[in-house]
Design an enzyme around this catalytic site. Structure first.
Site, PDB file in Angstrom:
ATOM      1  CE  LYS A  96      -3.808  -2.220   2.174  1.00 30.00           C
ATOM      2  NZ  LYS A  96      -3.196  -3.774   2.598  1.00 30.00           N
ATOM      3  NE  ARG A  97       6.244   1.003   0.923  1.00 26.62           N
ATOM      4  CZ  ARG A  97       6.366  -0.126   2.041  1.00 26.62           C
ATOM      5  NH1 ARG A  97       5.065  -0.351   2.541  1.00 26.62           N
ATOM      6  NH2 ARG A  97       7.277  -0.631   2.298  1.00 26.62           N
TER       7      ARG A  97
END
Length: 271
Positions: A96-97
């Site tokens: 979840k960058r």
């Protein structure tokens, strides 16, 4: 791995199951804690027992980062093991960058080149220049958070804009970005009523669907509107599979739970 290779694997295994490798040392069989690397040993046994039933594995990186350098090394060993022994398996870094361009390009290099994952989950909130660095990588996939299954997802994702609900704007706008064919989207299984409208916007992209199993999502409901001619779905299940057993036969128990889902998927694919 390219799109066709993933589709071929789905057809061969008659499965579109993704298994989440979210390892919590407090939940794994206690005898493994005496191992030099209990996280990797747990993953290895789960993978060996389920690789014929799953087309993808998805380690959530938070479960590894929480244990510092030892956890990160376990993640590295896990992805290397999958790539070496089961190269046909699609791998997803659930990281979840999402940050400005230069930072995103470093994240992309870390997960796509150094660790050699096939895909990574990315948050779209910072927009185009935070996502396109991931899309630059050939035969790599960026899985954009679109409509998540958590309770707080409704705080922003379904807010009305002048044209659409926000998550629809995210979907439509992302299709205008460079190399948007490399996009997949996260859509939570606990909101199956949204899949029909989502498919009207992204009829052919793969959707990563968490929420089946422990979170209460229903496979049949998701497939009713989410399935495409090429399948187009990766259904993720984590806890209900990997923690199905707590004794030395935990991998067998995981295999049995994965088999139940795969058999249901086979029926759906043959329908």
């Amino acid at each position: 791995m390219n799109r066709q290779e993933l589709i071929d694997q789905i057809q061969q295994k008659k499965s579109f199951l993704c298994i989440g490798l979210d390892v919590d040392l407090a939940k794994i069989p206690t005898y493994l804690l005496s191992e030099e690397d209990p996280i990797f040993e747990f993953n290895k046994q789960i993978i060996d027992a389920t690789h014929q039933l799953a087309v993808a594995y998805k380690p959530n990186t938070a479960f590894y980062e929480a244990y510092g350098i030892k956890g990160w090394l376990a993640l590295e060993k896990t992805i290397n093991y999958i790539n070496a022994k089961y190269p046909e398996i699609f791998t997803i870094a659930d990281a979840k960058r999402g940050d400005i361009g230069n930072t995103s390009s470093r994240y992309a290099k870390a997960f796509f080149e150094d660790l050699n994952f096939d895909a990574i989950t990315v948050a779209p909130y910072m927009g185009k220049d935070s996502v396109e660095p991931f899309l630059d990588f050939e035969n790599k996939n960026t899985i954009l958070l679109a409509l998540t299954s958590n309770k707080g997802g409704m705080d922003f994702q379904t807010l009305k804009t002048p044209e659409n609900e926000l998550y629809k704007s995210v979907l439509k706008t992302s299709l205008t970005w460079k190399n948007s064919d490399n996009l997949m989207f996260v859509v939570g299984a606990t909101r199956p009523e949204y899949f029909k409208e989502i498919r009207e916007i992204v009829p052919n992209h793969f959707l990563l669907v968490p929420g089946i199993g422990a979170q209460g999502g229903d496979l049949q409901s998701v497939c009713k509107f989410g399935l495409t001619k090429e399948c187009g779905l990766l259904i993720n299940s984590s806890r209900s599979i990997i923690y199905a057993g707590k004794e030395k036969d935990f991998a067998l128990k995981a295999q049995q739970e994965a088999l139940k889902i795969q058999q249901e998927m086979e029926i759906i694919l043959n329908y």
